[in-house]
Write a protein that holds these residues in place. Structure first.
Motif, PDB file in Angstrom:
ATOM      1  N   CYS A 284     -14.462  39.148  25.781  1.00  0.00           N
ATOM      2  CA  CYS A 284     -14.110  39.607  27.130  1.00  0.00           C
ATOM      3  C   CYS A 284     -14.714  40.983  27.404  1.00  0.00           C
ATOM      4  O   CYS A 284     -14.591  41.891  26.576  1.00  0.00           O
ATOM      5  CB  CYS A 284     -12.587  39.688  27.292  1.00  0.00           C
ATOM      6  N   ASP A 285     -15.325  41.123  28.558  1.00  0.00           N
ATOM      7  CA  ASP A 285     -15.862  42.429  28.932  1.00  0.00           C
ATOM      8  C   ASP A 285     -14.743  43.451  29.084  1.00  0.00           C
ATOM      9  O   ASP A 285     -14.898  44.628  28.739  1.00  0.00           O
ATOM     10  CB  ASP A 285     -16.635  42.314  30.253  1.00  0.00           C
ATOM     11  N   VAL A 286     -13.607  42.993  29.600  1.00  0.00           N
ATOM     12  CA  VAL A 286     -12.435  43.857  29.758  1.00  0.00           C
ATOM     13  C   VAL A 286     -11.269  43.193  29.021  1.00  0.00           C
ATOM     14  O   VAL A 286     -10.597  42.312  29.565  1.00  0.00           O
ATOM     15  CB  VAL A 286     -12.067  44.065  31.240  1.00  0.00           C
ATOM     16  N   THR A 288      -7.657  42.271  27.456  1.00  0.00           N
ATOM     17  CA  THR A 288      -6.335  42.391  28.049  1.00  0.00           C
ATOM     18  C   THR A 288      -5.309  42.798  27.007  1.00  0.00           C
ATOM     19  O   THR A 288      -5.454  42.470  25.817  1.00  0.00           O
ATOM     20  CB  THR A 288      -5.904  41.054  28.682  1.00  0.00           C
ATOM     21  N   TYR A 299      -6.389  34.007  31.143  1.00  0.00           N
ATOM     22  CA  TYR A 299      -7.228  35.198  31.313  1.00  0.00           C
ATOM     23  C   TYR A 299      -8.550  35.008  30.577  1.00  0.00           C
ATOM     24  O   TYR A 299      -9.626  35.362  31.084  1.00  0.00           O
ATOM     25  CB  TYR A 299      -6.501  36.432  30.800  1.00  0.00           C
ATOM     26  N   SER A 302     -11.043  32.945  32.445  1.00  0.00           N
ATOM     27  CA  SER A 302     -11.678  33.613  33.597  1.00  0.00           C
ATOM     28  C   SER A 302     -12.599  34.758  33.205  1.00  0.00           C
ATOM     29  O   SER A 302     -13.493  35.122  33.970  1.00  0.00           O
ATOM     30  CB  SER A 302     -10.598  34.150  34.548  1.00  0.00           C
ATOM     31  N   HIS A 303     -12.413  35.343  32.014  1.00  0.00           N
ATOM     32  CA  HIS A 303     -13.131  36.584  31.683  1.00  0.00           C
ATOM     33  C   HIS A 303     -14.016  36.506  30.440  1.00  0.00           C
ATOM     34  O   HIS A 303     -14.717  37.474  30.129  1.00  0.00           O
ATOM     35  CB  HIS A 303     -12.134  37.732  31.505  1.00  0.00           C
ATOM     36  N   SER A 304     -13.988  35.404  29.721  1.00  0.00           N
ATOM     37  CA  SER A 304     -14.785  35.317  28.496  1.00  0.00           C
ATOM     38  C   SER A 304     -16.250  35.085  28.797  1.00  0.00           C
ATOM     39  O   SER A 304     -16.607  34.477  29.807  1.00  0.00           O
ATOM     40  CB  SER A 304     -14.270  34.180  27.598  1.00  0.00           C
ATOM     41  N   SER A 305     -17.078  35.574  27.902  1.00  0.00           N
ATOM     42  CA  SER A 305     -18.514  35.294  27.953  1.00  0.00           C
ATOM     43  C   SER A 305     -18.916  34.690  26.610  1.00  0.00           C
ATOM     44  O   SER A 305     -18.112  34.628  25.683  1.00  0.00           O
ATOM     45  CB  SER A 305     -19.303  36.571  28.230  1.00  0.00           C
ATOM     46  N   ASN A 375      -7.376  28.989  38.441  1.00  0.00           N
ATOM     47  CA  ASN A 375      -8.242  29.483  37.368  1.00  0.00           C
ATOM     48  C   ASN A 375      -9.294  28.442  36.982  1.00  0.00           C
ATOM     49  O   ASN A 375     -10.441  28.804  36.666  1.00  0.00           O
ATOM     50  CB  ASN A 375      -7.411  29.874  36.152  1.00  0.00           C
ATOM     51  N   ARG A 382     -17.887  29.632  38.654  1.00  0.00           N
ATOM     52  CA  ARG A 382     -18.694  30.518  37.804  1.00  0.00           C
ATOM     53  C   ARG A 382     -19.752  29.721  37.042  1.00  0.00           C
ATOM     54  O   ARG A 382     -20.899  30.151  36.910  1.00  0.00           O
ATOM     55  CB  ARG A 382     -17.770  31.269  36.838  1.00  0.00           C
TER      56      ARG A 382
END
Length: 412
Positions: A284-286, A288, A299, A302-305, A375, A382
């Motif tokens: 994750c870029d950010v 949690t 989460y 939605s946020h993993s790369s 989500n 995406r």
């Protein structure tokens, strides 16, 4: 007194470069003499005025040779007399880029010293010597000093010790396993570069075609990890510590099949759950701060790369396919951890099961069907932007399975 002098006194060696001025020693009473300059493995020296005049020196790329026999007799003598300090000293001095010890000497270091339960104080020195030899002269199928029988026995003994006496730490066996992994990895990479994997040590001892039973034994390591999670008072803390150590190795595995094999064979649901959580947190870029829960797993969706390494050229959609597979596995493992009270100690867990106690859930455990639906839709949008091609069927199937799993988890 220096170590060199003590070793020489122990072996009763006279340096041939020193003159013996005494005249009252009878021939039959002379001490043992070993010629340190003897090199029976090298070609005979020839006198060449050309070489002497030009300051001739051996080429840097000269093929490595065995340690000269005269020096090896000194090593053998210390081994015969069980003079470990001398053995370590001489081998450390004699091993170089140009010279390496015979296979039977390496085997002796492993079997008789490294795996000797009474050699606690010298284990680190032995291990460092083995690693020095490995660094300068990587083992291959002809020179490797351990075999499968020894490795299997050590792993079984390790598992038995952990299960019966968790407080007893066998450092020699741990160092041995680290050494084995190093020899396997070095030899594998070297043969991979040469495109000769069929000649590697791994092919000899871990081939599914040639010795599949050996591969089964490797599952003992997973059993050991499972026991390591359970033996302490807090399985949750233990799983966190172990997962922290494993994560860098998972990130560096170059093949998806190898990652899946390792993760899918984990006996401990708690350890698998923690490892996958760290894997997604890392991607994750950010990151949690949420505790592990359905909300946190949403989460991740939605946020993993995709940050895993791939040895071969792999299509982008296949990388996301692997990510979705691990996300479903994380959700299933999490459900097992919660419902079976796996974060509690074994003793407490038995009481909770007998009492049919319901798991204690946090606020982040509660997510709505609308949260799940939104989500999933965001992820699809995406993916369409990233892939810029018709949506692969495999991705659709994994998304449907993930959505069903979320609905099952929230229903319970």
């Amino acid at each position: 007194m220096s170590l060199e002098l003590r070793v020489l006194q122990h072996l009763e060696i006279i340096d041939l470069t020193c003159e013996d001025t005494s005249t009252d020693l009878a021939p039959w009473s002379s001490p043992i003499i070993i010629d340190l300059t003897e090199d029976t493995c090298s070609t005979p020296h020839t006198t060449s005025h050309t070489n002497q005049d030009s300051g001739y020196a051996p080429a840097a790329h000269q093929k490595p040779e065995l340690i000269p026999s005269g020096k090896m007799r000194m090593v053998s003598t210390t081994m015969e007399e069980n003079f470990l300090e001398g053995t370590l000293h001489f081998l450390s001095e004699f091993v170089s880029r140009q010279h390496y010890p015979p296979k039977d000497i390496i085997s002796h270091l492993i079997r008789e010293i490294l795996l000797n339960p009474h050699q606690g104080e010298t284990l680190r020195d032995i291990y460092m010597l083995l690693m020095k030899i490995q660094m300068l002269h990587p083992a291959n199928t002809a020179t490797v000093g351990w075999d499968w029988t020894l490795l299997k026995h050590t792993m079984e003994d390790q598992a038995h010790t952990v299960s019966l006496c968790p407080q007893e730490k066998p450092p020699g066996r741990l160092l041995f396993l680290q050494y084995v992994v190093q020899t396997l990895e070095d030899d594998f990479q070297q043969n991979l570069r040469r495109r000769l994997l069929q000649k590697s040590i791994a092919k000899k001892v871990l081939s599914c075609d040639m010795c599949f039973n050996n591969v089964k034994v490797m599952l003992l390591l997973q059993r050991m990890l499972s026991l390591a999670v359970e033996v302490d008072k807090s399985p949750n803390c233990s799983s966190c510590k172990i997962a922290d150590v494993i994560l860098p190795f998972i990130l560096n595995i170059p093949l998806r099949s190898q990652r899946e094999a390792f993760i899918n064979t984990m006996e401990s649901q708690l350890l698998r759950c923690k490892l996958l959580e760290l894997l997604f947190q890392h991607s994750c870029d950010v990151p949690t701060a949420l505790p592990l829960s359905p909300a946190k797993i949403l989460y991740f969706l939605s946020h993993s790369s995709v940050l895993l390494q791939y040895q071969e050229e792999t299509a982008t959609w296949q990388r996301w396919d692997e990510m979705l597979q691990y996300l479903s596995l994380l959700l299933m493992s999490y459900q097992n951890v919660i419902m079976e009270h796996l974060r509690s100690s074994l003793n407490d867990r038995m009481d909770l099961i007998i009492q049919k106690a319901k798991p204690k859930l946090q606020d982040s455990n509660y997510i709505s069907h609308l949260d799940i639906e939104l989500n999933i839709k965001d992820f699809i949008s995406r993916m369409q932007q990233i892939l810029e091609q018709p949506f692969p069927l495999q991705i659709e199937e994994k998304l449907c399975m993930l959505q069903e799993l979320f609905l099952i988890v929230t229903a319970t």
